[in-house]
Scaffold this motif. Structure first.
Motif, PDB file in Angstrom:
ATOM      1  N   LEU A 158       0.787  -1.189   0.086  1.00 19.84           N
ATOM      2  CA  LEU A 158       0.060  -0.108   0.021  1.00 19.84           C
ATOM      3  C   LEU A 158       0.897   1.238  -0.052  1.00 19.84           C
ATOM      4  N   VAL A 159       1.898   1.421   0.810  1.00 14.68           N
ATOM      5  CA  VAL A 159       2.962   2.406   0.874  1.00 14.68           C
ATOM      6  C   VAL A 159       3.453   2.718  -0.746  1.00 14.68           C
ATOM      7  N   ARG A 160       3.750   1.667  -1.194  1.00 11.86           N
ATOM      8  CA  ARG A 160       4.434   1.718  -2.507  1.00 11.86           C
ATOM      9  C   ARG A 160       3.257   2.224  -3.662  1.00 11.86           C
ATOM     10  N   ALA A 161       2.151   1.840  -3.799  1.00 14.99           N
ATOM     11  CA  ALA A 161       1.033   2.099  -4.337  1.00 14.99           C
ATOM     12  C   ALA A 161       0.955   3.364  -4.221  1.00 14.99           C
ATOM     13  N   ALA A 162       0.758   4.021  -2.962  1.00 13.71           N
ATOM     14  CA  ALA A 162       0.678   5.510  -2.566  1.00 13.71           C
ATOM     15  C   ALA A 162       1.517   6.356  -3.302  1.00 13.71           C
ATOM     16  N   ARG A 163       2.681   6.027  -2.869  1.00 17.28           N
ATOM     17  CA  ARG A 163       4.120   6.848  -3.234  1.00 17.28           C
ATOM     18  C   ARG A 163       4.001   6.963  -4.758  1.00 17.28           C
ATOM     19  N   ARG A 164       3.751   5.980  -5.530  1.00 16.29           N
ATOM     20  CA  ARG A 164       3.648   6.082  -6.894  1.00 16.29           C
ATOM     21  C   ARG A 164       2.605   7.111  -7.572  1.00 16.29           C
ATOM     22  N   LYS A 165       1.512   7.124  -7.014  1.00 20.49           N
ATOM     23  CA  LYS A 165       0.560   8.459  -7.224  1.00 20.49           C
ATOM     24  C   LYS A 165       0.300   9.432  -6.483  1.00 20.49           C
ATOM     25  N   GLY A 166       1.304   9.669  -5.481  1.00 22.15           N
ATOM     26  CA  GLY A 166       1.221  10.892  -4.720  1.00 22.15           C
ATOM     27  C   GLY A 166       0.213  11.060  -4.006  1.00 22.15           C
ATOM     28  N   VAL A 167      -0.405   9.764  -3.273  1.00 22.41           N
ATOM     29  CA  VAL A 167      -1.727   9.990  -2.600  1.00 22.41           C
ATOM     30  C   VAL A 167      -1.209   9.475  -1.060  1.00 22.41           C
ATOM     31  N   LEU A 189      -5.475   7.946  -9.103  1.00 17.94           N
ATOM     32  CA  LEU A 189      -5.632   6.861  -7.938  1.00 17.94           C
ATOM     33  C   LEU A 189      -5.047   5.897  -8.357  1.00 17.94           C
ATOM     34  N   PRO A 190      -4.497   5.014  -7.343  1.00 15.32           N
ATOM     35  CA  PRO A 190      -3.839   3.553  -7.687  1.00 15.32           C
ATOM     36  C   PRO A 190      -4.840   2.904  -8.210  1.00 15.32           C
ATOM     37  N   SER A 191      -4.276   1.659  -8.445  1.00 15.03           N
ATOM     38  CA  SER A 191      -5.127   0.420  -9.112  1.00 15.03           C
ATOM     39  C   SER A 191      -5.892  -0.024  -7.996  1.00 15.03           C
ATOM     40  N   ARG A 192      -7.210  -0.084  -8.120  1.00 17.04           N
ATOM     41  CA  ARG A 192      -8.152  -0.726  -7.242  1.00 17.04           C
ATOM     42  C   ARG A 192      -7.749  -2.199  -6.833  1.00 17.04           C
ATOM     43  N   ARG A 193      -7.177  -2.931  -8.103  1.00 19.55           N
ATOM     44  CA  ARG A 193      -6.634  -4.260  -8.012  1.00 19.55           C
ATOM     45  C   ARG A 193      -5.700  -4.488  -6.792  1.00 19.55           C
ATOM     46  N   ILE A 194      -4.786  -3.481  -7.176  1.00 15.92           N
ATOM     47  CA  ILE A 194      -3.596  -3.747  -6.108  1.00 15.92           C
ATOM     48  C   ILE A 194      -4.066  -3.446  -4.648  1.00 15.92           C
ATOM     49  N   LEU A 195      -4.923  -2.321  -4.411  1.00 19.75           N
ATOM     50  CA  LEU A 195      -5.452  -1.987  -3.145  1.00 19.75           C
ATOM     51  C   LEU A 195      -6.242  -3.232  -2.621  1.00 19.75           C
ATOM     52  N   ARG A 196      -7.058  -3.798  -3.319  1.00 20.71           N
ATOM     53  CA  ARG A 196      -7.815  -4.975  -2.896  1.00 20.71           C
ATOM     54  C   ARG A 196      -7.031  -5.936  -2.446  1.00 20.71           C
ATOM     55  N   SER A 197      -5.994  -6.436  -3.062  1.00 23.97           N
ATOM     56  CA  SER A 197      -5.311  -7.419  -2.952  1.00 23.97           C
ATOM     57  C   SER A 197      -4.158  -7.275  -1.722  1.00 23.97           C
ATOM     58  N   GLY A 246      10.067   9.436   4.200  1.00 24.50           N
ATOM     59  CA  GLY A 246       9.576  10.087   5.526  1.00 24.50           C
ATOM     60  C   GLY A 246       8.089  10.653   5.558  1.00 24.50           C
ATOM     61  N   VAL A 247       7.659  10.598   4.227  1.00 21.58           N
ATOM     62  CA  VAL A 247       6.460  11.068   3.724  1.00 21.58           C
ATOM     63  C   VAL A 247       5.277  10.027   4.210  1.00 21.58           C
ATOM     64  N   VAL A 248       4.164  10.570   4.827  1.00 21.16           N
ATOM     65  CA  VAL A 248       3.315   9.665   5.228  1.00 21.16           C
ATOM     66  C   VAL A 248       2.225   9.113   3.925  1.00 21.16           C
ATOM     67  N   ARG A 249       2.312   7.992   3.942  1.00 22.11           N
ATOM     68  CA  ARG A 249       1.358   7.377   2.594  1.00 22.11           C
ATOM     69  C   ARG A 249       0.245   6.399   3.150  1.00 22.11           C
TER      70      ARG A 249
END
Length: 436
Positions: free
Chosen positions: A235-244, A272-280, A348-351
């Motif tokens: 989840l941290v990687r997915a949020a970092r890629r999209k800046g969310v 937004l990050p991929s919903r498939r990645i988030l659900r997995s 160090g950014v909250v993701r």
């Protein structure tokens, strides 16, 4: 910011914990490893025999053949007796687990399932049985008297070593099983796992910036069940890629059904990050685990105490031991910042923001049900009073109110249940041993 706040989540930590909650993985890997070891030992035996035959050392070959024949008798005995031994030992163990679950709590069974000694013992037993069968296939069924065709000496030696290891592990396994049938080691084990979760949990606090505007929510898909954990690194990687920034909506341990919102996406302006990645990255199971569930230990301790205070068991001493550990855990939380956990990326950014129970939630979880059942057990009510007094001395002023509320409710319940003033005074006198 301290290094502990910057602790990066391990990528495979959820998989590791899920495998620890299974009993099949370790024996399966051991059986595959035994096949590999047997193949290597068979190759070594053949190379050793060929080297001796090429050197013309017939005396050494005959000596090896004689040792191998003696070892064959032992290996045959091992192969016929090992499976029977496994069945008897683990049948008795299952009875012991059933007794422990009935006396303490059904959730205690997971201690036996996660036990490394139990898995290692079962794996070595099965591995020894399989190895003995494989070694027997290396012997010639109709040996040629004019030559030595097969001398599985290394394989036989490995089998004997496996038997010796099995005996040592059997001693360790029986010792641990007997320990886990006693309430003290069980309560201590639950407490130790609770502190392990606490040590791995990033420090909570309100120092993070306010979350950006919520842009979307991701609902749960799949079977209904208890939210066991989330794959934090993914989840941290997915949020970092999209800046969310992602926010976990339910708490770990909550029951979710299909369609329940589980993740909120903040910021990103439509990216937004991929919903498939988030659900997995969201794991749902049939029961709670210790992996990321900070309150699960208190839940188990409370369950053990309630079972001990029931009319069918009537064991207030066990409840006192649980109260000891509950007070210990609450004392460790006394000055710890609680609230939302902020998982950060490399910069160090909250993701990822994960909600964790507050101080009052932990106090209620650990004390409410025990307090309600302790009215007729002065040993437990006295221990609760002592524990509340100790915690009131430890916690800061802002956290005194939940403890004072439980103390007042306990006093009211005892006064209503016991008409005699002397009995009320005795039941409400603080005592760290209950009745010591």
């Amino acid at each position: 910011m301290s290094p502990r706040n910057h602790r990066r989540p391990r990528a495979f930590s959820p998989l590791r914990e899920h495998l620890r909650d299974t009993f099949w993985f370790a024996p399966t890997v051991t059986l595959l490893l035994v096949c590999v070891v047997w193949g290597a030992a068979d190759t070594l035996d053949r190379a050793l025999l060929e080297a001796l035959q090429e050197d013309g050392d017939d005396e050494a070959v005959r000596t090896l053949a004689s040792w191998a024949e003696d070892a064959k008798t032992i290996v045959t005995t091992i192969s016929s007796a090992m499976m029977t031994f496994i069945g008897v030992v683990f049948s008795i163990s299952l009875v012991a687990v059933q007794m422990a679950a009935g006396n303490f709590s059904p959730r205690i069974v997971r201690i036996f399932i996660r036990s490394r000694i139990s898995k290692l013992t079962f794996s070595v037993f099965l591995g020894t049985f399989l190895l003995s069968l494989l070694v027997l296939t290396s012997y010639d069924s109709e040996p040629d008297p004019r030559k030595v065709a097969s001398v599985p000496l290394v394989q036989s030696a490995l089998t004997l070593l496996a038997v010796g290891l099995s005996l040592l592990l059997f001693i360790a396994y029986v010792t641990q099983t007997l320990q886990l049938m006693k309430v003290g080691p069980v309560v201590e084990r639950v407490t130790r796992e609770s502190f392990a979760v606490l040590d791995k949990m990033p420090v909570q606090g309100a120092d993070a910036a306010p979350l950006p505007t919520e842009e979307a929510r991701v609902g749960h898909q799949g079977r209904a069940g208890i939210l066991r954990d989330v794959h934090v690194a993914r989840l941290v990687r997915a949020a970092r890629r999209k800046g969310v920034v992602l926010r976990l909506i339910p708490r770990i341990g909550d029951f979710v059904v299909p369609g329940t919102p589980v993740l909120a996406v903040h910021g990103g302006r439509g990216s937004l990050p991929s919903r498939r990645i988030l659900r997995s990255a969201v794991s749902v199971g049939v029961e709670r685990t210790f992996h990321q569930d900070l309150g699960f230990g208190l839940r188990q301790l409370s369950d053990i105490a309630l079972r001990a205070l029931s009319s069918s068991v009537n064991d207030p001493t066990t409840a006192v031991q649980c109260v000891d550990r509950i007070v210990q855990f609450l004392a460790a939380l006394a000055h710890r910042p609680l609230g939302a956990v902020h998982h950060r990326d490399r910069a160090g950014v909250v993701r990822l923001v994960q909600d964790v129970p507050e101080w009052a939630d932990f106090v209620d979880l650990g004390l409410t049900e025990i307090r309600a059942s302790a009215v007729g057990a002065p040993q437990v009510s006295r221990r609760l009073m002592a524990g509340l007094e100790d915690l009131l001395l430890l916690v800061p002023e802002a956290r005194r109110r939940p403890l004072e509320r439980h103390r007042a409710l306990l006093m009211l319940a005892v006064r209503a249940a016991l008409p005699e003033a002397a009995e009320r005074a005795f039941a409400l006198e603080p005592d760290r041993q209950g009745i010591g």
